[in-house]
Scaffold this active site. Structure first.
Site, mmCIF file in Angstrom:
data_model
loop_
_atom_site.group_PDB
_atom_site.id
_atom_site.type_symbol
_atom_site.label_atom_id
_atom_site.label_comp_id
_atom_site.label_asym_id
_atom_site.label_seq_id
_atom_site.Cartn_x
_atom_site.Cartn_y
_atom_site.Cartn_z
ATOM 1 N N SER A 8 1.033 -1.129 -0.039
ATOM 2 C CA SER A 8 -0.097 0.117 -0.024
ATOM 3 C C SER A 8 0.881 1.222 0.062
ATOM 4 O O SER A 8 1.994 1.252 0.423
ATOM 5 C CB SER A 8 -1.083 0.082 1.286
ATOM 6 N N TYR A 35 -1.007 -0.830 10.371
ATOM 7 C CA TYR A 35 -1.185 -1.010 8.788
ATOM 8 C C TYR A 35 0.173 -0.869 7.888
ATOM 9 O O TYR A 35 0.453 -1.589 7.182
ATOM 10 C CB TYR A 35 -2.502 -0.401 8.194
HETATM 11 P P1 NAP Z 1 -11.868 -5.309 0.604
HETATM 12 O O1 NAP Z 1 -12.508 -5.110 -0.319
HETATM 13 O O2 NAP Z 1 -11.991 -4.914 1.990
HETATM 14 O O3 NAP Z 1 -11.288 -6.669 0.654
HETATM 15 C C1 NAP Z 1 -10.210 -7.264 1.659
HETATM 16 C C2 NAP Z 1 -10.342 -8.785 1.316
HETATM 17 O O4 NAP Z 1 -9.398 -9.375 2.131
HETATM 18 C C3 NAP Z 1 -11.602 -9.328 1.312
HETATM 19 O O5 NAP Z 1 -11.674 -10.412 0.238
HETATM 20 C C4 NAP Z 1 -11.667 -10.264 2.709
HETATM 21 O O6 NAP Z 1 -12.401 -11.438 2.532
HETATM 22 C C5 NAP Z 1 -9.930 -10.556 2.632
HETATM 23 N N1 NAP Z 1 -9.477 -10.882 4.016
HETATM 24 C C6 NAP Z 1 -9.525 -10.118 5.155
HETATM 25 N N2 NAP Z 1 -9.114 -10.675 6.342
HETATM 26 C C7 NAP Z 1 -8.949 -12.143 5.707
HETATM 27 C C8 NAP Z 1 -8.671 -13.322 6.522
HETATM 28 N N3 NAP Z 1 -8.141 -13.211 7.813
HETATM 29 N N4 NAP Z 1 -8.470 -14.450 5.775
HETATM 30 C C9 NAP Z 1 -8.971 -14.193 4.491
HETATM 31 N N5 NAP Z 1 -9.103 -13.292 3.786
HETATM 32 C C10 NAP Z 1 -9.309 -12.296 4.470
HETATM 33 O O7 NAP Z 1 -10.566 -4.320 0.558
HETATM 34 P P2 NAP Z 1 -9.462 -4.097 -0.780
HETATM 35 O O8 NAP Z 1 -9.413 -2.517 -0.981
HETATM 36 O O9 NAP Z 1 -10.200 -4.810 -1.901
HETATM 37 O O10 NAP Z 1 -8.149 -4.780 -0.109
HETATM 38 C C11 NAP Z 1 -7.438 -5.577 -0.876
HETATM 39 C C12 NAP Z 1 -5.845 -5.291 -0.518
HETATM 40 O O11 NAP Z 1 -5.543 -3.917 -1.156
HETATM 41 C C13 NAP Z 1 -5.534 -5.107 1.132
HETATM 42 O O12 NAP Z 1 -4.502 -6.050 1.238
HETATM 43 C C14 NAP Z 1 -5.445 -3.793 1.352
HETATM 44 O O13 NAP Z 1 -4.823 -3.474 2.510
HETATM 45 C C15 NAP Z 1 -4.908 -3.281 0.000
HETATM 46 N N6 NAP Z 1 -4.993 -1.946 -0.299
HETATM 47 C C16 NAP Z 1 -6.062 -1.312 -0.365
HETATM 48 C C17 NAP Z 1 -6.061 0.036 -0.474
HETATM 49 C C18 NAP Z 1 -7.538 0.810 -0.698
HETATM 50 O O14 NAP Z 1 -7.611 2.006 -0.712
HETATM 51 N N7 NAP Z 1 -8.509 0.016 -0.729
HETATM 52 C C19 NAP Z 1 -4.921 0.845 -1.034
HETATM 53 C C20 NAP Z 1 -3.947 0.321 -0.863
HETATM 54 C C21 NAP Z 1 -3.759 -1.281 -0.562
HETATM 55 P P3 NAP Z 1 -13.397 -12.033 3.685
HETATM 56 O O15 NAP Z 1 -13.730 -10.555 4.636
HETATM 57 O O16 NAP Z 1 -14.372 -12.596 2.911
HETATM 58 O O17 NAP Z 1 -12.165 -12.739 4.356
#
Ligand code: NAP
Length: 252
Positions: free
Chosen positions: A142, A157
């Site tokens: 990130s 984080y």
């Molecule tokens: P999201 O829509 O909330 O998705 C997060 C995903 O992680 C969900 O599919 C969730 O699935 C899974 N997850 C969380 N904890 C878990 C666990 N203990 N075991 C298995 N699966 C788990 O958020 P997103 O933004 O797409 O995030 C994807 C990645 O991008 C993350 O690593 C996040 O840190 C990174 N990121 C996001 C942003 C942003 O602004 N959105 C920016 C930079 C980086 P379940 O709840 O079904 O388990």
């Protein structure tokens, strides 16, 4: 067809960036193996992919468990004959608080999911890729782990996401000789449930931090992951690839 017949594990596939990546990779010819905890979401996504003649299987579990990481690799091998790539993307934001107010439980949980979970995934995936003679692993880090960008209360984080860059570089160095490439993807703010979707004030604040004055769509980030998993990035390993609307340079 950038990923024709490649078998790729995607964690965090039940939502946001992972779900967009699953649809995109399948449309580019990949056999996708979907992981996350919410089985019903994975089942619905697999069904959508099947309806468009894509190939998808899923298994629900917690990324903190080594047994689950191993089971995803077993599923890839049994369903599709091996493993070519992994988008280790599952993550959690956890509590957003300054360090004095942050619980140790939150610290440990965020590190366990985002960093230890990624390590456990790679530990299971590398032997399967070694058997194949090549492979590509992508970790979702990130912008918050690289300059922070002005996001408050992100100590745990940020530490987990910066740690992923170190893990990426170390694994890249260890496994290049085996044909396995390892890169990190550093998205900027992306409109997903974790990124503030459904909270207009949060979305406006995060967008304002970016020189582009907007956030990414999940598909824009998935496209970068597609590049890192495809042979188009064949000379890239150990790279922290920034896809952040310029937030890391804070031009404005
Ligand atoms: P999201 O829509 O909330 O998705 C997060 C995903 O992680 C969900 O599919 C969730 O699935 C899974 N997850 C969380 N904890 C878990 C666990 N203990 N075991 C298995 N699966 C788990 O958020 P997103 O933004 O797409 O995030 C994807 C990645 O991008 C993350 O690593 C996040 O840190 C990174 N990121 C996001 C942003 C942003 O602004 N959105 C920016 C930079 C980086 P379940 O709840 O079904 O388990």
């Amino acid at each position: 067809m950038e990923l024709e017949s490649k078998t790729i594990i995607i964690t965090g596939a039940s939502s946001g960036i992972g779900a967009a990546a699953a649809r995109l990779f399948a449309s580019e010819g990949a056999n996708v193996v979907l992981g996350a905890r919410r089985s019903e979401k994975l089942e619905a996504l697999a069904e959508t992919i099947h309806q468009t003649h894509g190939k998808a299987v899923f298994l629900a579990g917690d990324i903190k468990d080594q047994g689950y990481a191993d089971a995803l690799v077993d599923l890839a091998t049994h369903a599709f004959g091996g493993l070519d790539g992994a988008f280790n993307n599952a993550g959690t934001v956890g509590e957003m608080r300054p360090a004095p107010d942050m619980s140790i439980d939150n610290w440990l949980d965020v590190i366990s999911v985002n960093l230890t979970g990624a390590f456990l995934a790679a530990k299971a995936q590398i032997p399967a890729m070694k058997a194949r003679g090549k492979g590509s692993i992508v970790f979702t880090s990130s912008f918050v782990g690289f300059g922070n960008g002005g996001m408050p209360g992100m100590g745990a984080y940020a530490a987990s996401k910066a740690g992923l860059v170190g893990l990426t570089q170390s694994l890249a160095s260890d496994h290049a000789i085996e044909g396995i490439r390892v890169n990190a993807l550093l998205p900027g703010g992306t409109i997903t449930p974790s990124g503030g979707e459904g909270n207009p004030a949060a979305l406006e604040f995060i967008a304002s931090l970016h020189p582009m004055k907007r956030m990414a769509s999940p598909k824009e980030i998935a496209q970068a992951a597609l590049f890192l998993l495809s042979d188009r990035s064949s000379f890239m390993t150990g790279s922290p690839m920034i896809v952040d609307g310029g937030i890391s340079v804070r031009l404005t």
